[in-house]
Design a protein around this motif. Structure first.
Motif, PDB file in Angstrom:
ATOM      1  N   THR A  64      98.542  65.609  26.011  1.00 24.98           N
ATOM      2  CA  THR A  64      97.879  65.700  27.438  1.00 24.98           C
ATOM      3  C   THR A  64      97.077  66.970  27.679  1.00 24.98           C
ATOM      4  N   LEU A 122      96.959  68.408  31.057  1.00 24.22           N
ATOM      5  CA  LEU A 122      97.266  68.336  32.444  1.00 24.22           C
ATOM      6  C   LEU A 122      96.537  69.125  33.479  1.00 24.22           C
ATOM      7  N   LEU A 145     104.576  66.345  34.039  1.00 23.99           N
ATOM      8  CA  LEU A 145     104.256  64.618  33.647  1.00 23.99           C
ATOM      9  C   LEU A 145     105.512  63.911  33.937  1.00 23.99           C
ATOM     10  N   ASN A 181     106.935  68.696  30.961  1.00 23.15           N
ATOM     11  CA  ASN A 181     105.409  68.357  30.578  1.00 23.15           C
ATOM     12  C   ASN A 181     105.427  68.182  29.230  1.00 23.15           C
TER      13      ASN A 181
END
Length: 745
Positions: free
Chosen positions: A680, A682, A628, A664
């Motif tokens: 999130t 991902l 991220l 992340n």
């Protein structure tokens, strides 16, 4: 002085001729008397008469009569015939050498005149045949082939049969309805026991001819010795008063490596009650004809040979014609009709190896047709390349309708509707017409309504079959597939204010497989879910059309739609997925109170945008292996992230910056901070959470947001999303824009 006159008289030279062409003598006869006649003159003259052995034949059965065995040759004195002045005929006796016994053959020899003198010439019978007929007391046989007991035919109608005799048939006589004796024509044969005969029978102009109704025919066969046999038949005659002539026409379009246009591309069949089978038509080579009784149902069918297809008809076969494409149904008419079938080399095969047989295209209004949900749609379908058959589906005006159809070799479309084959069908109040442009490999779609309303589209052939051809490697990032994330923005006409339309971004994913098929799934900026399938066509363009459920209505009631054309093409600045001029329609609804999902759906943009919003789509291939932190360009030490929410019901822009991103992980500056939350997923490129708004009368529950992460293209990378306001007691919520990226971007 006197006047002189000259009189010229044209004279005809005298002629010598035998009295008859055939002389007949029965077995056992000892002589035959030949008569030579002179006409047209009386002066002394002479002519020579000679005899020669005959020719053997199978039908009628004759052996050659041989001189000194079957007859005596003429002496010199006998063969020279001197005619005195005024003498007009002479007779010559030919001596025969008779044979006795059974099973002797018929024999024959010839007598021939030659060498006339004193200006004379040979007349109409310079040669005669002398037949010596064997003993025969056996009756011949006779069989009538046609007519049958009931006849449906044109006139003249041909009576046919077979007569036979071991010693030979002399003639066949026919008497129809008590009329005069008529001699039938004898046909060729190699067997004396099977000699065909025929006689045309005409409609009545005098007694004894063919009549419509019951007829009686008497047929008598005679052998060479005069023995007879007969047959009588009654039959009912129904007159065929029409004739259909059909022909093939081979289309002149052919491939350049052919030495000449192909021929014999197909055949035509014809069926009708009381009709004759198609037979070659003597007047036009390559044509066929059938005779029929007018007023019956007729069917002609064009059947292409392998590698070719039916193109079109020329001419008119009859009355009340029903056009079923390669089949015509009609009522046969008096006088007949002429028809020509055109065939063409199969144009339905993909022009490039590896192209699919799937067609896909978006439909939009043209001219002055209102821009609304009902004037937008999509056509998809699969073509069968061997035949031109097409199974399709059209979506328009909230209706999804499947259909079956087929195309001719020239692109005309016939729909399959039960036993009918209409050129048009009705869909959602529109009249649908299709045409296959074989040169462009695209289907032209037209929707029309009274008053000149018209929508058009072009359904193009999909590019890839997943075997011979694959989507380019730069559109695939997960081995056999390509996975994209995208966002959409919308804008309305000038007369609409921003609070009448969503300010947020629609979000979603797009999955591409090896056949160029695409699944698009996401959520628009008002929270409406969208999903549809499509396939890449020319230019790696993706026709997109998603019917949208009417807010607050039951599932399947689709009063809106979203779509347009999306191009998959990697670029440095704009990502890998772009599209302009997308359309989005949301109907006006009646607002409901309450907090049920149906009621809440009607409270959001109750007036909708039935006149449509224009939109833009952008996105890129998504790699879930990236962190991220890398996705949001936060790898530099001083880079800071921001979650920004703006417009909609907000009185001012809201920036959330009290967090950092490490790999992340999203790390809040204060772990106990409850004013926001960001999560999130991902693997799917998604993010969601809550934030603290600045609108009046906030709800006790923080408003939620949803978004998508876009990786490629320097101008579009980052996070995009939307949030629906939830102020307390607000019956007119709005959509705000959400950004998730690097601060100061």
């Amino acid at each position: 002085a006197g006047t002189l006159f000259r009189l010229e008289v044209e004279t005809t030279p005298p002629e010598f001729s035998l009295e008859q062409e055939v002389y007949t003598v029965n077995q056992g006869g000892t002589e035959v008397l030949l008569t030579v006649e002179r006409t047209g003159g009386s002066a002394p003259a002479s002519v020579t008469l000679g005899l020669a052995n005959g020719m053997a034949s199978l039908v009628p059965p004759f052996a050659a009569a041989v001189a000194d065995t079957d007859y005596l040759p003429l002496t010199l004195q006998q063969s020279t015939l001197d005619f005195a002045e005024g003498e007009m005929a002479k007779q010559v006796t030919v001596t025969l050498l008779p044979k006795t016994g059974k099973n002797l053959p018929n024999k024959r020899f010839t007598a021939t005149l030659s060498d006339p003198t004193n200006g004379a010439v040979l007349g109409p019978v310079p040669q005669a045949t002398v037949n010596i007929l064997a003993d025969d007391t056996t009756k011949p046989t006779v069989k009538l082939v046609t007519p049958a007991a009931k006849v449906n035919a044109a006139v003249p109608y041909l009576l046919t049969g077979v007569a036979g005799d071991a010693r030979g048939i002399a003639k066949v006589e026919v008497v129809l309805n008590g009329g005069p004796v008529i001699e039938a024509a004898l046909g060729a044969s190699v067997k004396p026991a099977a000699v065909p005969f025929s006689l045309p029978l005409a409609l009545p102009v005098s007694g004894g001819t063919l009549i419509e109704g019951v007829n009686t025919v008497v047929v008598t066969a005679y052998d060479l010795r005069g023995n007879t046999a007969g047959v009588t038949r009654k039959f009912t005659f129904i007159r065929r008063m029409g004739r259909l002539i059909v022909n093939r026409f081979d289309h002149g379009v052919y491939f350049g490596n052919d030495p000449e246009p192909p021929q014999n591309l197909g055949v035509v069949t014809f069926k009708a009650a009381n009709a004759s089978a198609l037979a070659p038509y003597w007047a036009t080579p390559g044509s066929y004809y059938s005779d029929y009784v007018p007023g019956s149902k007729g069917v002609v069918t064009a059947k292409p040979n392998k590698g070719f297809v039916f193109a079109r008809w020329f001419g008119s076969p009859g009355d009340s014609v029903t056009d079923l494409g390669p089949i015509l149904e009609f009522t046969t008419r008096e006088g007949g009709g002429m028809l020509q079938a055109e065939f063409i080399r199969n144009p339905f095969l993909p022009p490039t190896a590896g192209m699919s047989n799937i067609f896909n295209g978006v439909i939009t209004p043209v001219n002055a047709t209102p821009v609304e949900n009902d004037s937008h749609g999509r056509l998809t379908g699969t073509l069968v390349p061997a035949t031109g058959a097409f199974s399709g589906q059209i979506q328009v005006a909230g209706v999804t309708q499947k259909f079956a159809a087929f195309f001719t070799g020239l692109g005309q479309c016939y729909f399959v509707a039960g036993k009918t084959r209409p050129r048009q069908i009705t869909v959602g109040g529109w009249t649908l017409t299709l045409y296959l442009d074989v040169d462009e490999q695209a289907i032209q779609v037209a929707l029309t309504k009274p008053g000149g309303l018209r929508c058009e589209g072009l359904a193009r052939r999909a590019l890839y079959d997943g075997k011979i051809s694959l989507p380019p490697q730069n559109l695939r990032n997960l081995g056999a597939k390509g996975f994209f994330t995208f966002a959409t923005s919308a804008d309305g006409p000038m007369e609409m204010s921003r609070d009448e339309m969503p300010n947020g971004f629609g979000i979603g994913t797009l999955t591409l497989d090896l056949k160029g098929n695409v699944i698009l799934a996401g959520t628009l900026a008002d929270g409406t879910p969208v999903t549809c399938s499509s396939a890449l066509v020319a230019g790696n363009t993706l026709p997109v059309f998603c019917p949208l459920q009417t807010p607050g209505a039951k599932k399947g009631v689709n009063g809106g739609c979203f779509g347009g054309e999306v191009v998959l093409a990697p670029t440095e600045f704009d990502g890998d997925l772009q599209g302009e001029d997308l359309f989005w329609f949301r109907p006006a609804v009646t607002q409901l109170t309450g907090v049920t999902p149906a009621a809440l759906a009607t409270q959001l943009y109750t007036s909708g945008w039935p006149g449509g919003l224009s939109g833009r789509i952008f996105g890129a291939l998504y790699d879930p292996k990236l962190t991220l932190q890398a996705m949001l360009d936060l790898l530099e030490a001083d880079a800071e992230p921001v979650l920004r929410v703006q417009e909609g019901r907000l009185t001012d822009m809201v920036d959330v910056t009290s967090f950092s991103i490490q790999g992340n992980k999203i790390v809040k500056d204060n772990p106990a901070d409850k004013t926001f939350d960001i999560k999130t997923t991902l693997a799917k490129g998604a993010f969601n959470g809550v934030f603290t708004p600045n609108w009046p009368s906030p709800s006790s529950k923080l408003p939620a947001f949803r978004g998508i992460l876009i990786q490629g293209g320097s101008m579009v990378s980052g996070g995009y999303g939307f949030s629906i306001s939830n102020a307390a007691g607000d019956l007119d919520p709005e959509s705000s824009a959400v950004f998730f990226n690097r601060l100061n971007d």
